[in-house]
Design a protein around this motif. Structure first.
Motif, PDB file in Angstrom:
ATOM      1  N   GLN A 164       0.825  -1.200   0.000  1.00 21.58           N
ATOM      2  CA  GLN A 164       0.000   0.000   0.000  1.00 21.58           C
ATOM      3  C   GLN A 164       0.860   1.252   0.000  1.00 21.58           C
ATOM      4  O   GLN A 164       0.583   2.215  -0.706  1.00 21.58           O
ATOM      5  CB  GLN A 164      -0.926  -0.006   1.223  1.00 21.58           C
ATOM      6  CG  GLN A 164      -2.043  -1.022   1.150  1.00 21.58           C
ATOM      7  CD  GLN A 164      -3.008  -0.737   0.006  1.00 21.58           C
ATOM      8  OE1 GLN A 164      -3.372   0.412  -0.263  1.00 21.58           O
ATOM      9  NE2 GLN A 164      -3.413  -1.796  -0.691  1.00 21.58           N
ATOM     10  N   LYS A 165       1.918   1.247   0.807  1.00 23.18           N
ATOM     11  CA  LYS A 165       2.833   2.381   0.874  1.00 23.18           C
ATOM     12  C   LYS A 165       4.258   1.841   0.907  1.00 23.18           C
ATOM     13  O   LYS A 165       4.546   0.889   1.633  1.00 23.18           O
ATOM     14  CB  LYS A 165       2.571   3.234   2.119  1.00 23.18           C
ATOM     15  CG  LYS A 165       1.191   3.889   2.142  1.00 23.18           C
ATOM     16  CD  LYS A 165       0.999   4.719   3.400  1.00 23.18           C
ATOM     17  CE  LYS A 165      -0.386   5.360   3.419  1.00 23.18           C
ATOM     18  NZ  LYS A 165      -0.589   6.185   4.649  1.00 23.18           N
ATOM     19  N   LEU A 166       5.132   2.470   0.134  1.00 26.37           N
ATOM     20  CA  LEU A 166       6.508   1.990   0.021  1.00 26.37           C
ATOM     21  C   LEU A 166       7.458   3.174   0.012  1.00 26.37           C
ATOM     22  O   LEU A 166       7.255   4.139  -0.731  1.00 26.37           O
ATOM     23  CB  LEU A 166       6.699   1.176  -1.266  1.00 26.37           C
ATOM     24  CG  LEU A 166       8.113   0.660  -1.558  1.00 26.37           C
ATOM     25  CD1 LEU A 166       8.480  -0.463  -0.605  1.00 26.37           C
ATOM     26  CD2 LEU A 166       8.228   0.188  -3.005  1.00 26.37           C
ATOM     27  N   ASN A 167       8.492   3.096   0.858  1.00 30.58           N
ATOM     28  CA  ASN A 167       9.553   4.095   0.882  1.00 30.58           C
ATOM     29  C   ASN A 167      10.837   3.447   0.390  1.00 30.58           C
ATOM     30  O   ASN A 167      11.230   2.371   0.875  1.00 30.58           O
ATOM     31  CB  ASN A 167       9.763   4.640   2.296  1.00 30.58           C
ATOM     32  CG  ASN A 167       8.627   5.535   2.738  1.00 30.58           C
ATOM     33  OD1 ASN A 167       8.476   6.655   2.260  1.00 30.58           O
ATOM     34  ND2 ASN A 167       7.799   5.029   3.650  1.00 30.58           N
ATOM     35  N   VAL A 168      11.487   4.092  -0.574  1.00 27.12           N
ATOM     36  CA  VAL A 168      12.716   3.571  -1.161  1.00 27.12           C
ATOM     37  C   VAL A 168      13.831   4.577  -0.925  1.00 27.12           C
ATOM     38  O   VAL A 168      13.687   5.762  -1.269  1.00 27.12           O
ATOM     39  CB  VAL A 168      12.560   3.316  -2.678  1.00 27.12           C
ATOM     40  CG1 VAL A 168      13.856   2.762  -3.256  1.00 27.12           C
ATOM     41  CG2 VAL A 168      11.404   2.366  -2.941  1.00 27.12           C
ATOM     42  N   VAL A 169      14.940   4.106  -0.337  1.00 29.66           N
ATOM     43  CA  VAL A 169      16.124   4.935  -0.115  1.00 29.66           C
ATOM     44  C   VAL A 169      17.289   4.264  -0.828  1.00 29.66           C
ATOM     45  O   VAL A 169      17.684   3.145  -0.474  1.00 29.66           O
ATOM     46  CB  VAL A 169      16.429   5.110   1.385  1.00 29.66           C
ATOM     47  CG1 VAL A 169      17.691   5.958   1.561  1.00 29.66           C
ATOM     48  CG2 VAL A 169      15.249   5.743   2.103  1.00 29.66           C
ATOM     49  N   LEU A 170      17.819   4.920  -1.865  1.00 29.58           N
ATOM     50  CA  LEU A 170      18.977   4.373  -2.564  1.00 29.58           C
ATOM     51  C   LEU A 170      20.158   4.289  -1.618  1.00 29.58           C
ATOM     52  O   LEU A 170      20.345   5.141  -0.747  1.00 29.58           O
ATOM     53  CB  LEU A 170      19.320   5.232  -3.774  1.00 29.58           C
ATOM     54  CG  LEU A 170      18.241   5.364  -4.845  1.00 29.58           C
ATOM     55  CD1 LEU A 170      18.753   6.196  -6.004  1.00 29.58           C
ATOM     56  CD2 LEU A 170      17.785   4.011  -5.328  1.00 29.58           C
TER      57      LEU A 170
END
Length: 745
Positions: A164-170
C-alpha cells in the motif's frame, strides 16, 4: 520598394521558416546557479509568456542537467517556482535509474517531484516499481502508493510484492508495512513488514536460505545473514536448524587490507543432541590470514581445529561445510585446508622475509590428532629457518650456500626438545663436452639435539649430535629439432629430448639413537612409494645409494597471439625413469629398515594436450620382477573456458593401497540450466565414497538449485531458491575449475 529590398525580405522569411522547422534549444533561468550545473531545454517549439514567466514547450521536449534528463510530449516551466509540469510519455533519467509515467511535475531547483501512472527502474538491483503515484522525495529517496515491486522484466512477473505504501532509499532499503508476496500475480503470503535492499554497493541483509533433508541429521534449514561492516570488512552469520541434532550457529568474518593483506575466519558451534556423538560440544574453528608488512616481509596464518574426528563427516554440507569454505580460501589465498578425511588437522603461523642474500622464516606449527591410534606428531614452536642464495666462488663454476634451521618440538605427554640443523652445500655446474652438462651437489649436515623431557622408549642422553654428508651428481644432455619453421611463418613445433643419469649417496644412520621429533629423521620411504625411483623433490635424508636414469621429452608449439606476442604451449610431455639401488634395504618413516629390490619400478609419466580444452595424463609403474603393473594414475580433463564446461575423470591404482576412480563434471547445458556431478568409488571395498549431484535452473529473476549427496553413512538433499537482487545468487560452482577459473551463474 526596390528589387534588392524584396530579396532581403524573402531571405529573412526563409531564415525564420527554417529556424521554426528545426528544434529550438535555450538555457533556462539564465544567470542563476544550480547544484549540478545549468538547466537547458530543447523542443520542436518553445514559447515564453512574459506575463506568467512561463516557458511552454511542445514536441520532443527534453530538459537536461548533466546526466539528469527529462523528456515528455509537453512541458511548462515556471521561471519563478522552477517547477516543470510534464505530460505525455514522461521519462526521468537520473544517472542509471529511470522513472517513467504519464503526467506529473518536477522541481528543477530541489530535483524532487511526482509522477502518475509511473514505473521506477533501479538498474543496479534490477528493481521494477509500478505504482499509480511515485514521488521523488529527495536526492536518493522515493515514496510510492499501491506499488508492485519485482526484479522480473515480464509484464506479469513470476514473483512480486504488493504494498500500500513503500519508501525507497537508494544505498539503503525499500521498506513497506502490510505487504503481500504474489506468485504470477496471485497473493500467497502476507508479510506485516518487508525490508528489501536497494543498494548499489555491498549491502547487509539476509542471503538465500537453504533447505535440506538428511538421513542422519533430519531436516536442515540454513538462514545466513550478511553484514557489510565497512569497505574493508564484512561478516556472515549462519543460523542453522538441524532437527535431529539441534541449533548450529556459525560466523564467517572477512577483511581486506592493502595489497595482498587479507583475512578470513570461520567458526561454527552446535550443542549436539545425538546420543552417539563423541561429544555434545561440536565445533569447527578455521581460517587464514595474510599480512604484508612490506614488499619483502609477510605473515601467513592457517587455523584448522575441530571438536572431534566425526565433525567434518557429520557437518560438511551447506554454507558451513568444509568443501565450500576451502574453495573460498583457494580463490582468495591460493591455499586451502586439509580435506575432510585427513585425521590430523594442521595450524601454522609463518613470518617470512626475502632479503638480498637470504630468506628468513620464523614459524610455528600445531597438530591436532583426531585418531588415538595415529602417530602423535610433535608441535613445532618456535621454528626458524635460514636459506641463503647460492654464492659464486670467484670465477670458478662452483657455488656455495647454506640451509639451516632451529626447531623446538613438544607434545604432551611425551618428550620435548630442540634440534639445530646446519647444512652447507657446494654446487658445481660444468660442461665437459659440447651439449653435455654435469651438475653436482655435495653437502655436509651437522645436527644437534637437546632433549628436555624423556620417554621410556627414547634415547636416554640429553645431548646428541649427528653428522651426515649427501652427494648427488647428474649428467644430462639436451637435443632438439624444429619442424615447420620458416622465415615468414612464426608458427612451428619443437621436439626436445633430455637423457639424464643421476647418482645419489646419503649414508645410513641408526635412527633409534635419536629422538623421533620429525618423521624424516627416521626415514623417507612409505608404503605408497616403496617401489618408486628416486626423483628430484624426494629429498631423502639418509640411507640412499642409487643411480637414477631415464629421459624426458617435450613437444612444444610456438605461435603468436593477436597482439603479435610469442606464445609457447606444451603439447606433449614424457618422462621415463628407473633407479638401481646398491643396498637391499631402505629407511622407512616408521624408523625401521625394510627390504627393497635392487631395481625400482619402471615409471612413465606423461601429459598430452593436443587442444587447449583437452588434457590427457598417464603415470604408469611396472615392476621388473614379473609383478605386473604396480601403479597407475590417469586423468582426462576437458575444459571449455568459453562455455565453462568441465569434465575430469581420474583413476588411481597403487598395488595393495589404492584402487579408486574419481569423476568431476560441471556442464553449462543451456543459458538457464547448469548441472554438476562429483563421484568417488573405491574398488578395494567396492563402495562409493561420495557422490554429489547438482542442478541449477535460473531465469532472469528467479531460480532454484537442487543438490543430492550420497555417502556410505548418510544421504542428503538440498534445495535453495535464487532471487537475484534480493539475496545472494549462486556465484561459484561447487568445484574448483582448472587454474582457479570459475563460473558465475
Amino acid at each position: 520598394m526596390g528589387r534588392r529590398g524584396v530579396w532581403v525580405w524573402v531571405l529573412i522569411c526563409l531564415f525564420f521558416a527554417a529556424a521554426s522547422a528545426g528544434a529550438e534549444e535555450m538555457e533556462l533561468f539564465s544567470g542563476e546557479r544550480f547544484q549540478g550545473g545549468p538547466w537547458r531545454i530543447r523542443a520542436d517549439q518553445i514559447i515564453y509568456e512574459a506575463t506568467t514567466h512561463t516557458y511552454s514547450a511542445v514536441g520532443q521536449v527534453e530538459i537536461r542537467q548533466g546526466e539528469r534528463r527529462i523528456t515528455a510530449d509537453q512541458v511548462q516551466v515556471n521561471e519563478i517556482t522552477k517547477i516543470a509540469q510534464v505530460q505525455g510519455h514522461v521519462l526521468f533519467v537520473l544517472g542509471e535509474d529511470i522513472l517513467a509515467g504519464q503526467a506529473g511535475y518536477f522541481n528543477l531547483a530541489t530535483r524532487c517531484g511526482e509522477l502518475r501512472g509511473a514505473r521506477l527502474f533501479l538498474k543496479r538491483n534490477h528493481f521494477h516499481v509500478d505504482s499509480p503515484l511515485i514521488r521523488k522525495t529527495g536526492e536518493h529517496s522515493y515514496y510510492t502508493e499501491k506499488a508492485v515491486i519485482t526484479t522480473c522484466d515480464a509484464d506479469l512477473p513470476v514473483w512480486s510484492f504488493s504494498a500500500q505504501k513503500l519508501n525507497v532509499v537508494l544505498e539503503g532499503y525499500a521498506t513497506s508495512p502490510n505487504t503481500f508476496l504474489r506468485l504470477a500475480g496471485v497473493p500467497v503470503f502476507y508479510l506485516p513488514y518487508v525490508i528489501l535492499p536497494a543498494m548499489t554497493v555491498r549491502q547487509s541483509g539476509f542471503l538465500m536460505p537453504n533447505f535440506g533433508q538428511h538421513k542422519a541429521g533430519g531436516t536442515i534449514l540454513e538462514i545466513p545473514l550478511y553484514w557489510a561492516i565497512n569497505n574493508q570488512m564484512d561478516a556472515t552469520l549462519y543460523q542453522n536448524i538441524i532437527t535431529n541434532r539441534g541449533y548450529q550457529q556459525g560466523v564467517e568474518y572477512r577483511w581486506r587490507g592493502h595489497g595482498d593483506s587479507a583475512g578470513n575466519f570461520h567458526f561454527a558451534y552446535l550443542n549436539d543432541r545425538d546420543e552417539q556423538a563423541l561429544t555434545n560440544h561440536r565445533y569447527l574453528v578455521a581460517g587464514m590470514l595474510t599480512q604484508a608488512w612490506s614488499p619483502d616481509w609477510h605473515t601467513r596464518l592457517t587455523l584448522d581445529r575441530v571438536s572431534d574426528i566425526n565433525y567434518l563427516k557429520n557437518f560438511n554440507f551447506g554454507y558451513l561445510g568444509l568443501n565450500r569454505y576451502s574453495r573460498e580460501l583457494v580463490q582468495e589465498f591460493g591455499r586451502d585446508l586439509e580435506q575432510e578425511e585427513v585425521n590430523t588437522r594442521v595450524s601454522t603461523l609463518v613470518n617470512s622475509g626475502n632479503l638480498p642474500w637470504f630468506n628468513l622464516s620464523a614459524y610455528g606449527r600445531y597438530y591436532q590428532r583426531l585418531r588415538a591410534d595415529d602417530p602423535n606428531p610433535y608441535h613445532k614452536l618456535p621454528g626458524l629457518s635460514l636459506e641463503t642464495v647460492t654464492y659464486p666462488i670467484g670465477k670458478t663454476p662452483f657455488l656455495i650456500g647454506l640451509n639451516s634451521s632451529y626447531i623446538h618440538y613438544y607434545h604432551e605427554p611425551g618428550q620435548t626438545g630442540h634440534r639445530l640443523d646446519l647444512h652447507p652445500q657446494l654446487w658445481g655446474q660444468l660442461q665437459p663436452l659440447p651439449g653435455v652438462s654435469l651438475d653436482s651437489r655435495i653437502g655436509y649436515r651437522q645436527t644437534a639435539f637437546r632433549i628436555d623431557k624423556h620417554i621410556s622408549q627414547g634415547p636416554p642422553d640429553n645431548y646428541l649430535t649427528r653428522q651426515l654428508y649427501d652427494a648427488k651428481v647428474s649428467v644430462a644432455s639436451k637435443w632438439f629439432k624444429d619442424y615447420g619453421r620458416g622465415d615468414a611463418d612464426q608458427t612451428y613445433y619443437r621436439h626436445t629430448l633430455r637423457p639424464e643419469v643421476s647418482y645419489w649417496n646419503m649414508p645410513r644412520y641408526n635412527a633409534s639413537r635419536y629422538p623421533d621429533f620429525d618423521p624424516f629423521d627416521l626415514g623417507w620411504r612409505e608404503v605408497t612409494s616403496r617401489n618408486l625411483p628416486i626423483r628430484d623433490g624426494d629429498d631423502p635424508l639418509g640411507g640412499v645409494n642409487a643411480v637414477t636414469y631415464g629421459f624426458s621429452s617435450n613437444l612444444l608449439r610456438r605461435g603468436e597471439n593477436r597482439q603479435g606476442q610469442a606464445v609457447v604451449r606444451d603439447l606433449l610431455w614424457l618422462r621415463f625413469s628407473q633407479s638401481a639401488f646398491f643396498t637391499s634395504t631402505s629407511m622407512w618413516l616408521d624408523g625401521l629398515s625394510h627390504h627393497q629390490n635392487r631395481f625400482s619400478d619402471f615409471l612413465g609419466e606423461s601429459e598430452f594436450s593436443p587442444f587447449r580444452q583437452l588434457t590427457l595424463g598417464l603415470d604408469l609403474g611396472a615392476s621388473p620382477y614379473n609383478e605386473g603393473f604396480t601403479r597407475a594414475n590417469t586423468k582426462l580433463t576437458i575444459y571449455d573456458p568459453a562455455r565453462k564446461n568441465y569434465l575430469n575423470v581420474g583413476y588411481l591404482f597403487i598395488k595393495e593401497s589404492a584402487n579408486q576412480v574419481n569423476v568431476t563434471t560441471y556442464l553449462d547445458l543451456l543459458p538457464s540450466v547448469k548441472t554438476w556431478v562429483t563421484s568417488a568409488h573405491t574398488f578395494l571395498t567396492n563402495k562409493k565414497l561420495e557422490s554429489r549431484y547438482g542442478l541449477v535452473f535460473q531465469r532472469q529473476c528467479w531460480g532454484v538449485a537442487l543438490s543430492y549427496t550420497e555417502r556410505p553413512d548418510d544421504k542428503r538433499i538440498g534445495f535453495t531458491i535464487i532471487i537475484p537482487g534480493l539475496a545472494e545468487k549462486f556465484k561459484r560452482p561447487p568445484i574448483i575449475m582448472p587454474e582457479g577459473r570459475e563460473n558465475t551463474f
